[in-house]
Design a protein around this motif. Structure first.
Motif, mmCIF file in Angstrom:
data_model
loop_
_atom_site.group_PDB
_atom_site.id
_atom_site.type_symbol
_atom_site.label_atom_id
_atom_site.label_comp_id
_atom_site.label_asym_id
_atom_site.label_seq_id
_atom_site.Cartn_x
_atom_site.Cartn_y
_atom_site.Cartn_z
ATOM 1 N N HIS A 34 0.856 -1.123 0.088
ATOM 2 C CA HIS A 34 -0.022 0.098 0.189
ATOM 3 C C HIS A 34 0.782 1.201 0.126
ATOM 4 N N ARG A 80 2.970 1.477 -3.548
ATOM 5 C CA ARG A 80 1.800 1.619 -4.703
ATOM 6 C C ARG A 80 0.850 2.556 -4.694
ATOM 7 N N ASP A 81 0.129 3.039 -3.639
ATOM 8 C CA ASP A 81 -0.782 3.809 -3.405
ATOM 9 C C ASP A 81 -0.448 5.186 -2.628
ATOM 10 N N GLU A 105 5.614 -6.734 -10.710
ATOM 11 C CA GLU A 105 4.294 -7.146 -10.440
ATOM 12 C C GLU A 105 4.306 -8.692 -10.340
ATOM 13 N N ARG A 136 -2.136 -10.216 -10.431
ATOM 14 C CA ARG A 136 -3.029 -8.881 -10.593
ATOM 15 C C ARG A 136 -2.942 -8.019 -9.553
ATOM 16 N N ARG A 137 -2.972 -8.356 -8.353
ATOM 17 C CA ARG A 137 -2.944 -7.392 -7.171
ATOM 18 C C ARG A 137 -1.747 -7.495 -6.217
ATOM 19 N N SER A 138 -0.839 -8.087 -6.684
ATOM 20 C CA SER A 138 0.477 -8.100 -5.666
ATOM 21 C C SER A 138 1.623 -7.862 -6.603
#
Length: 193
Positions: free
Chosen positions: A31, A34-35, A61, A64-66
């Motif tokens: 988080h 990335r965010d 990467e 998809r989400r990690s």
């Protein structure tokens, strides 16, 4: 103080570091990178674990989400921890956070809360102290993380010290106004130290 790069984000990881290693990111560091920092795959991140020095890694990467950190090359060798043990009476929350940050910045190798007759903090959150140690090391470029001891009574802490260790006691009522002058002749075994 060695030169190092402050523009790339620094991240503490528990994993061993070596060329070609991939370090998967948990939710919190993912988080953050990335965010919060809005890093993209391929962006550089400096990583350290307190054992293997500092390394440049690229954000990669992992599905998809990690994401993971792909370790590329060493940037600085591991520096040995100093020999500065910082014993202190615990303070209330915000001030304790600040104390821990500054102790890490000055190179303390061990943080040891000691309970005195006049200690006002009812309990010491050592997990919070450890989190502050990591955060301070990430921000200031320190590679060796100080150990965080559990609180002990002052008399037990003093009894446990090596007799050869130089003990510096900060006395606000001392007649010497210059702390460097007070320490000038101090050394192990010096009865005036």
């Amino acid at each position: 103080m060695p030169r190092y790069e402050f523009r790339s984000p620094r991240l503490f990881v528990e994993a061993p570091l070596a060329p070609g290693v991939r370090v998967p990111l948990d939710a919190a560091p993912l988080h953050y990178l990335r965010d919060v920092l809005r890093l993209k795959p391929g962006d550089p991140v400096l990583v350290f674990n307190g054992r293997d020095g500092e390394w440049r890694a690229d954000l990669a990467e992992e599905g998809r989400r990690s994401m993971a950190l792909a370790v590329v090359a060493a940037t600085r060798p591991q520096t040995p921890a100093g020999d500065l043990h910082y014993l202190f009476a615990p303070l209330k929350r915000t001030r304790l956070d600040y104390l821990v940050q500054k102790a890490v910045e000055m190179g303390a190798s061990r943080l040891a809360p000691v309970v005195t007759r006049h200690t006002q903090a009812e309990r010491v959150n050592t997990e919070r102290m450890r989190a502050n140690v990591v955060e301070a090391a990430e921000q200031c470029g320190v590679l060796a993380l100080p150990a965080v001891a559990e609180p002990v009574a002052l008399d037990k802490a003093l009894a446990g010290l090596d007799p050869e260790r130089l003990l510096v006691f900060c006395d606000e009522d001392a007649p010497v106004a210059d702390p460097l002058a007070a320490l000038a002749g101090a050394g192990p075994g010096d009865p005036e130290a």
